[in-house]
Each structure stands twice: as structure tokens, then as C-alpha cells.
Scaffold this motif. Structure first.
Motif, PDB file in Angstrom:
ATOM      1  N   ILE A 193       0.822  -1.400   0.065  1.00  0.00           N
ATOM      2  CA  ILE A 193       0.028   0.214  -0.051  1.00  0.00           C
ATOM      3  C   ILE A 193       0.951   1.422   0.006  1.00  0.00           C
ATOM      4  O   ILE A 193       0.740   2.031  -0.805  1.00  0.00           O
ATOM      5  N   LYS A 194       2.038   1.491   0.778  1.00  0.00           N
ATOM      6  CA  LYS A 194       2.666   2.396   0.945  1.00  0.00           C
ATOM      7  C   LYS A 194       3.571   2.717  -0.529  1.00  0.00           C
ATOM      8  O   LYS A 194       3.613   4.006  -0.988  1.00  0.00           O
ATOM      9  N   GLN A 195       3.768   1.484  -1.068  1.00  0.00           N
ATOM     10  CA  GLN A 195       4.565   1.642  -2.324  1.00  0.00           C
ATOM     11  C   GLN A 195       3.588   2.044  -3.303  1.00  0.00           C
ATOM     12  O   GLN A 195       4.156   2.996  -4.380  1.00  0.00           O
ATOM     13  N   ALA A 196       2.163   1.663  -3.478  1.00  0.00           N
ATOM     14  CA  ALA A 196       1.356   2.066  -4.281  1.00  0.00           C
ATOM     15  C   ALA A 196       0.985   3.839  -4.110  1.00  0.00           C
ATOM     16  O   ALA A 196       0.963   4.446  -5.205  1.00  0.00           O
ATOM     17  N   VAL A 197       1.072   4.206  -2.759  1.00  0.00           N
ATOM     18  CA  VAL A 197       0.644   5.638  -2.737  1.00  0.00           C
ATOM     19  C   VAL A 197       1.932   6.167  -3.097  1.00  0.00           C
ATOM     20  O   VAL A 197       1.811   7.593  -3.819  1.00  0.00           O
ATOM     21  N   ASP A 198       2.987   5.854  -2.863  1.00  0.00           N
ATOM     22  CA  ASP A 198       4.322   6.426  -3.280  1.00  0.00           C
ATOM     23  C   ASP A 198       4.349   6.739  -4.846  1.00  0.00           C
ATOM     24  O   ASP A 198       4.881   7.981  -5.165  1.00  0.00           O
ATOM     25  N   SER A 199       4.030   5.730  -5.505  1.00  0.00           N
ATOM     26  CA  SER A 199       4.146   5.757  -6.742  1.00  0.00           C
ATOM     27  C   SER A 199       3.114   6.848  -7.511  1.00  0.00           C
ATOM     28  O   SER A 199       3.378   7.509  -8.328  1.00  0.00           O
ATOM     29  N   TYR A 200       1.883   6.827  -6.736  1.00  0.00           N
ATOM     30  CA  TYR A 200       0.781   7.587  -7.271  1.00  0.00           C
ATOM     31  C   TYR A 200       1.271   9.268  -6.944  1.00  0.00           C
ATOM     32  O   TYR A 200       1.219   9.971  -7.915  1.00  0.00           O
ATOM     33  N   ILE A 201       1.973   9.312  -5.871  1.00  0.00           N
ATOM     34  CA  ILE A 201       2.250  10.846  -5.574  1.00  0.00           C
ATOM     35  C   ILE A 201       3.516  11.331  -6.496  1.00  0.00           C
ATOM     36  O   ILE A 201       3.371  12.511  -7.173  1.00  0.00           O
ATOM     37  N   ARG A 202       4.332  10.224  -6.921  1.00  0.00           N
ATOM     38  CA  ARG A 202       5.448  10.705  -7.999  1.00  0.00           C
ATOM     39  C   ARG A 202       4.772  10.888  -9.041  1.00  0.00           C
ATOM     40  O   ARG A 202       4.952  12.028  -9.897  1.00  0.00           O
ATOM     41  N   MET A 203       3.754  10.083  -9.633  1.00  0.00           N
ATOM     42  CA  MET A 203       2.996  10.324 -10.848  1.00  0.00           C
ATOM     43  C   MET A 203       2.359  11.768 -10.942  1.00  0.00           C
ATOM     44  O   MET A 203       2.312  12.674 -11.782  1.00  0.00           O
ATOM     45  N   ARG A 204       1.648  11.961  -9.940  1.00  0.00           N
ATOM     46  CA  ARG A 204       0.740  13.230  -9.891  1.00  0.00           C
ATOM     47  C   ARG A 204       1.541  14.332  -9.702  1.00  0.00           C
ATOM     48  O   ARG A 204       1.547  15.298 -10.727  1.00  0.00           O
ATOM     49  N   LYS A 205       2.743  14.214  -9.011  1.00  0.00           N
ATOM     50  CA  LYS A 205       3.455  15.437  -8.986  1.00  0.00           C
ATOM     51  C   LYS A 205       4.360  15.736 -10.380  1.00  0.00           C
ATOM     52  O   LYS A 205       4.521  16.981 -10.873  1.00  0.00           O
ATOM     53  N   TRP A 206       4.483  14.658 -11.148  1.00  0.00           N
ATOM     54  CA  TRP A 206       5.093  14.707 -12.372  1.00  0.00           C
ATOM     55  C   TRP A 206       4.090  15.175 -13.430  1.00  0.00           C
ATOM     56  O   TRP A 206       4.430  16.369 -14.179  1.00  0.00           O
ATOM     57  N   GLN A 207       2.927  14.972 -13.128  1.00  0.00           N
ATOM     58  CA  GLN A 207       2.036  15.448 -14.208  1.00  0.00           C
ATOM     59  C   GLN A 207       1.538  16.982 -13.838  1.00  0.00           C
ATOM     60  O   GLN A 207       1.396  17.697 -14.700  1.00  0.00           O
ATOM     61  N   ILE A 208       1.564  17.279 -12.490  1.00  0.00           N
ATOM     62  CA  ILE A 208       1.106  18.620 -12.247  1.00  0.00           C
ATOM     63  C   ILE A 208       2.462  19.699 -12.720  1.00  0.00           C
ATOM     64  O   ILE A 208       2.118  20.695 -13.145  1.00  0.00           O
ATOM     65  N   GLU A 209       3.547  19.191 -12.593  1.00  0.00           N
ATOM     66  CA  GLU A 209       4.701  19.961 -13.272  1.00  0.00           C
ATOM     67  C   GLU A 209       4.632  20.154 -14.491  1.00  0.00           C
ATOM     68  O   GLU A 209       4.862  21.363 -15.170  1.00  0.00           O
ATOM     69  N   ASP A 210       4.618  19.025 -15.245  1.00  0.00           N
ATOM     70  CA  ASP A 210       4.314  19.009 -16.774  1.00  0.00           C
ATOM     71  C   ASP A 210       3.124  20.105 -17.133  1.00  0.00           C
ATOM     72  O   ASP A 210       3.284  20.847 -18.083  1.00  0.00           O
ATOM     73  N   ILE A 211       2.039  20.088 -16.300  1.00  0.00           N
ATOM     74  CA  ILE A 211       0.957  21.099 -16.640  1.00  0.00           C
ATOM     75  C   ILE A 211       1.349  22.395 -16.678  1.00  0.00           C
ATOM     76  O   ILE A 211       0.873  23.173 -17.431  1.00  0.00           O
ATOM     77  N   LYS A 212       2.078  22.452 -15.339  1.00  0.00           N
ATOM     78  CA  LYS A 212       2.506  24.109 -15.194  1.00  0.00           C
ATOM     79  C   LYS A 212       3.374  24.566 -16.094  1.00  0.00           C
ATOM     80  O   LYS A 212       3.565  25.499 -16.498  1.00  0.00           O
ATOM     81  N   LYS A 213       4.282  23.795 -16.910  1.00  0.00           N
ATOM     82  CA  LYS A 213       5.341  24.112 -17.779  1.00  0.00           C
ATOM     83  C   LYS A 213       4.621  24.341 -18.934  1.00  0.00           C
ATOM     84  O   LYS A 213       4.786  25.199 -19.792  1.00  0.00           O
ATOM     85  N   ALA A 214       3.645  23.405 -19.493  1.00  0.00           N
ATOM     86  CA  ALA A 214       2.789  23.655 -20.548  1.00  0.00           C
ATOM     87  C   ALA A 214       2.053  24.804 -20.631  1.00  0.00           C
ATOM     88  O   ALA A 214       1.909  25.729 -21.482  1.00  0.00           O
ATOM     89  N   VAL A 215       1.369  25.386 -19.504  1.00  0.00           N
ATOM     90  CA  VAL A 215       0.443  26.614 -19.246  1.00  0.00           C
ATOM     91  C   VAL A 215       1.608  27.691 -19.224  1.00  0.00           C
ATOM     92  O   VAL A 215       1.407  28.754 -20.186  1.00  0.00           O
TER      93      VAL A 215
END
Length: 78
Positions: A33-55
Motif C-alpha cells: 500500500i505504501k509503495q502504491a501511494v508513493d508511486s501515485y504521488i510521484r506520478m501526480r507531482k510529475w503531471q502537475i509540473e508538466d501541466i504548469k510548464k505547458a501553461v
């Protein structure tokens, strides 16, 4: 890093599947469960940063020209 307990309600079948995976990995359910949550957090951070760059690029007017888009389309449809 301070750790806190979190309680989650999950579908019985999902928990059974987690337990199966944990057993085959010689880990416990909490580890997976911790591994899954850590993966989700890393993915979401990457998505948010990518969106900010695109904007920021869009706000700066940094767009592909019509010709560049056409060339890319031709390349992809060959």
C-alpha cells in the motif's frame, strides 16, 4: 520523517489480492500500500509540473506554427 497512521476502507476482494501479492513478494500488505501511494504521488507531482510548464509555454505564446504541425502530422501518418 514523522509517520502517521491512516485508515482506509477497501473492497474485500482488493485486500485479498493485495495479500496474495504481498505473500508472493515476501512483503506485508502495508508495504504494498505504501509503495502504491508513493508511486501515485510521484506520478501526480510529475503531471502537475508538466501541466504548469505547458501553461507557462502557452502563456508565453510558445506554440508550434501551422507549418510545424503539418510537418509533424505528415511524419506521423506515413
Amino acid at each position: 520523517m514523522e509517520k502517521v497512521n491512516v485508515t482506509v476502507r477497501m473492497d474485500k476482494d482488493a485486500v485479498a489480492q493485495l495479500d496474495e501479492f504481498a505473500k508472493s513478494d515476501d512483503r506485508d500488505r502495508s508495504y504494498l500500500i505504501k509503495q502504491a501511494v508513493d508511486s501515485y504521488i510521484r506520478m501526480r507531482k510529475w503531471q502537475i509540473e508538466d501541466i504548469k510548464k505547458a501553461v507557462a509555454e502557452a502563456d508565453a505564446g510558445d506554440f508550434a506554427s501551422e507549418g510545424e504541425v503539418e510537418m509533424m502530422f505528415q511524419e506521423l501518418t506515413r
